[in-house]
Design a protein around this motif. Structure first.
Motif: not given
Length: 135
Positions: A64-79
């Motif tokens: 009711k007070r907060h929007k849904d939130s997301y996290t993009l994570t890039i962990k692959n060394k080359e990426n």
């Protein structure tokens, strides 16, 4: 990645992202990681297509007070290294730019491909991580 896309992603990292080191498993050494948090999933979907990261939902305890939130994570060394090479010239936040430069200049020098550290290399790796977290 186009130059304008790199500049755009650098702005997103400057505003909502982190450039850090993390452990994926308890007994391994840290590796570079880039994360971007947002309530705009469409934005993260776009960045994900360019960076090959993963998007996770964050738990919303009070919808009711907060929007849904997301996290993009890039962990692959080359990426991570490829993304940092593209976006670092456009980063404006000194802490993030300095961390990115330190990773690009030193990470592969102190990280053996096979993951086996001799005493000297382990010492250099730990000093590198200490310098990184002092930024």
């Amino acid at each position: 990645m186009e130059t304008w896309e790199a500049a755009y992603i650098a702005g997103i990292i400057d505003g909502e992202g982190t450039v850090t080191f993390t452990r994926l498993h308890e007994k391994e050494h840290r590796r570079p990681c880039i994360t971007i948090a947002s309530t705009d999933k469409e934005l993260l979907d776009y960045v994900q297509k360019l960076t090959k990261g993963t998007i996770n939902n964050k738990k919303n305890y009070n919808p009711k007070r907060h929007k849904d939130s997301y996290t993009l994570t890039i962990k692959n060394k080359e990426n991570v290294l490829n993304l940092l090479m593209d976006v670092t010239p456009f980063l404006r936040v000194d802490k993030k730019k300095n961390r990115a430069l330190l990773i690009l200049e030193n990470y592969e020098k102190v990280t053996p491909r096979n993951g086996k550290y001799n005493e000297d290399l382990l010492k250099r790796k730990l000093m590198f991580e200490e310098c990184f977290f002092q930024i």
